[in-house]
Design a protein around this motif. Sequence first.
Motif, PDB file in Angstrom:
ATOM      1  N   GLY A  10      -0.879  -5.777   4.488  1.00 11.95           N
ATOM      2  CA  GLY A  10      -0.605  -4.391   4.873  1.00 11.95           C
ATOM      3  C   GLY A  10      -0.001  -3.538   3.784  1.00 11.95           C
ATOM      4  N   CYS A  11       0.729  -4.139   2.835  1.00 14.98           N
ATOM      5  CA  CYS A  11       1.339  -3.349   1.780  1.00 14.98           C
ATOM      6  C   CYS A  11       1.352  -4.150   0.487  1.00 14.98           C
ATOM      7  N   ARG A  12       1.476  -3.422  -0.606  1.00 16.42           N
ATOM      8  CA  ARG A  12       1.535  -4.087  -1.901  1.00 16.42           C
ATOM      9  C   ARG A  12       2.999  -4.389  -2.205  1.00 16.42           C
ATOM     10  N   THR A  13       3.404  -5.626  -2.001  1.00 15.41           N
ATOM     11  CA  THR A  13       4.804  -5.997  -2.160  1.00 15.41           C
ATOM     12  C   THR A  13       5.237  -6.069  -3.610  1.00 15.41           C
ATOM     13  N   ASN A  14       4.305  -6.049  -4.539  1.00 12.37           N
ATOM     14  CA  ASN A  14       4.663  -6.097  -5.948  1.00 12.37           C
ATOM     15  C   ASN A  14       5.040  -4.722  -6.495  1.00 12.37           C
ATOM     16  N   GLU A  15       4.983  -3.691  -5.675  1.00  8.17           N
ATOM     17  CA  GLU A  15       5.313  -2.338  -6.105  1.00  8.17           C
ATOM     18  C   GLU A  15       6.379  -1.747  -5.196  1.00  8.17           C
ATOM     19  N   VAL A  16       7.322  -1.058  -5.805  1.00  5.61           N
ATOM     20  CA  VAL A  16       8.300  -0.334  -5.011  1.00  5.61           C
ATOM     21  C   VAL A  16       7.608   0.888  -4.412  1.00  5.61           C
ATOM     22  N   PRO A  17       8.132   1.411  -3.306  1.00  7.71           N
ATOM     23  CA  PRO A  17       7.469   2.564  -2.658  1.00  7.71           C
ATOM     24  C   PRO A  17       7.209   3.743  -3.601  1.00  7.71           C
ATOM     25  N   GLU A  18       8.152   4.018  -4.497  1.00 11.87           N
ATOM     26  CA  GLU A  18       7.951   5.137  -5.430  1.00 11.87           C
ATOM     27  C   GLU A  18       6.735   4.906  -6.318  1.00 11.87           C
ATOM     28  N   GLN A  19       6.543   3.663  -6.774  1.00 10.63           N
ATOM     29  CA  GLN A  19       5.389   3.355  -7.620  1.00 10.63           C
ATOM     30  C   GLN A  19       4.092   3.457  -6.827  1.00 10.63           C
ATOM     31  N   GLN A  20       4.129   3.070  -5.549  1.00  8.10           N
ATOM     32  CA  GLN A  20       2.936   3.197  -4.705  1.00  8.10           C
ATOM     33  C   GLN A  20       2.533   4.660  -4.585  1.00  8.10           C
ATOM     34  N   VAL A  21       3.519   5.548  -4.450  1.00  5.41           N
ATOM     35  CA  VAL A  21       3.237   6.985  -4.379  1.00  5.41           C
ATOM     36  C   VAL A  21       2.671   7.459  -5.713  1.00  5.41           C
ATOM     37  N   ASN A  22       3.279   7.020  -6.822  1.00  8.75           N
ATOM     38  CA  ASN A  22       2.763   7.392  -8.146  1.00  8.75           C
ATOM     39  C   ASN A  22       1.330   6.923  -8.322  1.00  8.75           C
TER      40      ASN A  22
END
Length: 95
Positions: A10-22
């Motif tokens: 469901g989510c990319r756990t290797n990235e923090v939420p801010e990086q996912q937005v970037n």
Amino acid sequence: MMLCLAATIGCRTNEVPEQQVNDAEITARVKTKLAEGVGAATVTNISVNATNGVVTLAGTVHNPDEESKAVSIARAVPKVTKVNDDLQIMKAATP
């Protein structure tokens, strides 16, 4: 075990939420710039994925010039740290 698997899909756990937005922003900008630079007909054949600022271009282009242009366009987008070129050149149809 299945719950853990479902959670990781469901989510990319290797990235923090801010990086996912970037990365979502980078992907959108690359797609927009590609549409402007190589045309809508070509950009529909190109998949763009960004992870931690690394953009991967996959799919097909018509010729080496389009491939080179697509990679250059992606590299020029702010926050892109690297471009992986997985593009393939379409083979010409033989009559």
